[in-house]
Design an enzyme around this catalytic site. Structure first.
Site, PDB file in Angstrom:
ATOM      1  N   GLN A   1       0.737  -1.246  -0.165  1.00  0.00           N
ATOM      2  CA  GLN A   1       0.076   0.057  -0.069  1.00  0.00           C
ATOM      3  C   GLN A   1       0.889   1.278   0.013  1.00  0.00           C
ATOM      4  OE1 GLN A   1      -2.632  -1.969   3.308  1.00  0.00           O
ATOM      5  NE2 GLN A   1      -3.936  -0.436   2.467  1.00  0.00           N
TER       6      GLN A   1
ATOM      7  N   GLU B   1      -4.614 -10.005   9.394  1.00  0.00           N
ATOM      8  CA  GLU B   1      -6.007 -10.246   8.554  1.00  0.00           C
ATOM      9  C   GLU B   1      -6.014 -11.325   7.795  1.00  0.00           C
ATOM     10  OE1 GLU B   1      -7.178  -6.544   6.765  1.00  0.00           O
ATOM     11  OE2 GLU B   1      -7.407  -5.658   8.854  1.00  0.00           O
TER      12      GLU B   1
ATOM     13  N   TYR C   1     -12.262  -1.696  13.040  1.00  0.00           N
ATOM     14  CA  TYR C   1     -12.846  -0.342  12.497  1.00  0.00           C
ATOM     15  C   TYR C   1     -14.123   0.079  13.020  1.00  0.00           C
ATOM     16  CZ  TYR C   1      -8.578  -0.431   9.828  1.00  0.00           C
ATOM     17  OH  TYR C   1      -7.106  -0.490   9.500  1.00  0.00           O
TER      18      TYR C   1
ATOM     19  N   GLU D   1      -4.382  -2.310  14.295  1.00  0.00           N
ATOM     20  CA  GLU D   1      -5.091  -1.204  13.481  1.00  0.00           C
ATOM     21  C   GLU D   1      -6.365  -0.708  13.885  1.00  0.00           C
ATOM     22  OE1 GLU D   1      -5.641  -2.386   9.077  1.00  0.00           O
ATOM     23  OE2 GLU D   1      -3.604  -3.406   8.991  1.00  0.00           O
TER      24      GLU D   1
ATOM     25  N   GLU E   1      -5.690   1.857  -1.067  1.00  0.00           N
ATOM     26  CA  GLU E   1      -6.747   1.213  -0.394  1.00  0.00           C
ATOM     27  C   GLU E   1      -7.185   0.131  -1.115  1.00  0.00           C
ATOM     28  OE1 GLU E   1      -7.359   0.952   2.866  1.00  0.00           O
ATOM     29  OE2 GLU E   1      -6.087   2.758   3.476  1.00  0.00           O
TER      30      GLU E   1
ATOM     31  N   PHE F   1      -7.007   7.259   4.741  1.00  0.00           N
ATOM     32  CA  PHE F   1      -7.217   6.850   6.049  1.00  0.00           C
ATOM     33  C   PHE F   1      -5.874   7.436   6.944  1.00  0.00           C
ATOM     34  CE2 PHE F   1      -9.785   3.458   4.683  1.00  0.00           C
ATOM     35  CZ  PHE F   1     -10.287   2.893   5.841  1.00  0.00           C
TER      36      PHE F   1
END
Length: 455
Positions: A38, A149, A282, A353, A409, A418
């Site tokens: 990213q 993740e 999140y 995160e 993203e 973000f």
């Protein structure tokens, strides 16, 4: 449906309260997070090989703005500048990832690329040179994450197909095969570290799960069961084999032969292969029982639930960020931390995160893009939730902001931002700290008083 007043009365979270660094233990770690693909760019430099995301992003129709990570925010060439930013903001630590296509360009692991090794060594050395608490890395790196993740790769990569490698043809079986081998790979890496490096280096190995909190939509047994299923299909999928030796019972019952089985030797390898749990979180949802899931994909159908975003009376669960899935729900983080503590014998937890996004807007002047008031409220609320979970007894040891920088993203390309730091994509990728970055600077210096002025 859930009544807002009843749920929040014990959580002090109807409005984000002011939070101070003194609300956390003295050794609590505050950091920022990024991800290699990213931010790095330099896709054809340093003898880097191709990754599945290189192929995926260059396939027509996969990325909403037709972009890719070939250059992204050019961290490969600007890492010293970015590490200077981390230090100036006052963060203790930096969670970055290693691109395996830089380390093993052939994709097979048969030959190590020393240019890739040198790049990551340079990052670590630059971190250690800074006059902050980057000494928490020890003489080198002390905390390792095997996979970040894994659910996102298993489900979005092999069920819905919206992430690389974009597979969906065998969505009833492949996601579970992928997850099974992710768990075995994690356990194998943990075993190698214990045998060969633990005594010398003294580091710790963790796995990062991602989870939106699942709050039952009512007191009905079927809704409570649906919420419990939702958590088992998110967290339990990966942590149950490690802590209890097998997948959650509800997954075994609902999936049957679709779910691989652990051989006895595999169970022995997997069991207790963890020093800490990483949590990416999140947002949250209300969960209601549904015989047929409104969401496509066998992964969601097997959960027999529906995700909802409204309180009783129609008010939404929280303020909405840019992404359609992201609502600001601080009390959900406190609940998920307490859930992990209760379900898995209170392991050390790092929030690896946490953050929210703004919409990219070409027509907005720079000063408006930098004035991210909602993100400041987001962090106040979620940090408060972490502090409350610690008071509840959860062994939370650190918190990492997603993300240091605006970046690529995934399927959303560069349409969502973000970062604590704004990256000007049209003017040389210049970095501009946002209001939230300055808020964190004050917070980390201890200048953010509990009764201070609201941002």
């Amino acid at each position: 449906m859930v009544k807002k007043e009843e749920l929040l009365k014990d959580y002090e979270q109807a409005e984000p309260r002011n939070v101070s660094k003194t609300d956390f233990p003295p050794n609590f770690v505050f950091g920022v997070a990024t991800s290699a693909y990213q931010i790095e760019g330099a896709c054809e430099e340093g003898n880097r090989g191709a990754s599945i995301w290189d192929d995926f992003t260059h396939t027509e129709g996969k990325i909403i703005d037709k972009s890719n990570g070939d250059v992204t925010v050019d961290h490969y060439h600007r890492y010293k500048e970015d590490i200077d930013l981390i230090a100036k903001l006052g963060f203790d630590a930096y969670r970055f990832s290693i691109s395996w296509s830089r380390i093993f360009p052939d994709g097979l692991g048969t030959k190590i690329n020393m240019e890739g090794i040198t790049f990551y060594n340079n990052i670590i050395d630059a971190l250690l040179q800074k006059d902050t608490c980057f000494a928490s890395f020890g003489d080198r790196v002390k905390n390792w994450i095997t996979i970040n993740e894994p659910l996102q790769t298993a489900v979005n990569g092999y069920c819905t197909g919206i992430f690389a490698p974009g597979r969906h043809q065998h969505s009833s079986t492949e996601p579970y095969l992928v997850a099974h081998h992710q768990i075995l790979a994690h356990a194998a890496a943990f075993s190698v570290y214990q045998r060969k490096y633990k005594d010398k280096q003294g580091g710790n190995i963790g796995l990062v799960v991602d989870c939106e909190w699942a709050e039952a939509n009512s007191d009905k047994i079927e809704d409570k069961s649906a919420a419990a299923r939702r958590l088992d299909f998110q967290i339990g999928w990966y942590l149950h084999p490690i802590y209890y030796g097998d997948y959650p019972e509800v997954m075994r019952n609902n999936l049957g032969d679709q779910l691989p089985k652990f051989m006895q030797k595999d169970k022995e390898l997997v069991r207790n292969s963890l020093d800490f749990v990483g949590l990416n979180h999140y947002t949250s949802r209300f969960i209601a029982h549904a015989t047929k899931s409104p969401e496509e994909g066998s992964f969601y159908e097997a959960q027999e639930m529906e995700r909802l975003v409204e309180w009783e009376g129609g008010e939404v669960i929280g303020e909405k960020a840019a992404s359609e899935w992201l609502y600001v729900v601080p009390w959900g983080l406190r609940k998920v931390l307490n859930y992990i503590a209760k379900t898995y014998n209170n392991p050390p937890i790092y929030v690896t995160e946490n953050g929210m996004d703004d919409e990219e807007n070409d027509s907005s002047p720079l000063h408006e893009m930098l004035d991210d008031k909602l993100r400041v409220r987001y962090f106040k609320g979620y940090l408060s939730a972490v502090a409350q979970a610690i008071k509840d007894g959860a062994d939370v040891r650190g918190y990492f902001v997603w993300s240091l920088l605006d970046n690529f993203e995934w399927a959303q390309g560069y349409t969502k931002r973000f970062g604590l730091v704004y990256v000007d994509y049209k003017n040389g990728l210049v970095r501009h700290p946002k209001s939230s970055a300055y808020w964190f600077m004050r917070f980390l210096k201890g200048n953010e008083e509990k009764n201070g002025k609201e941002e």
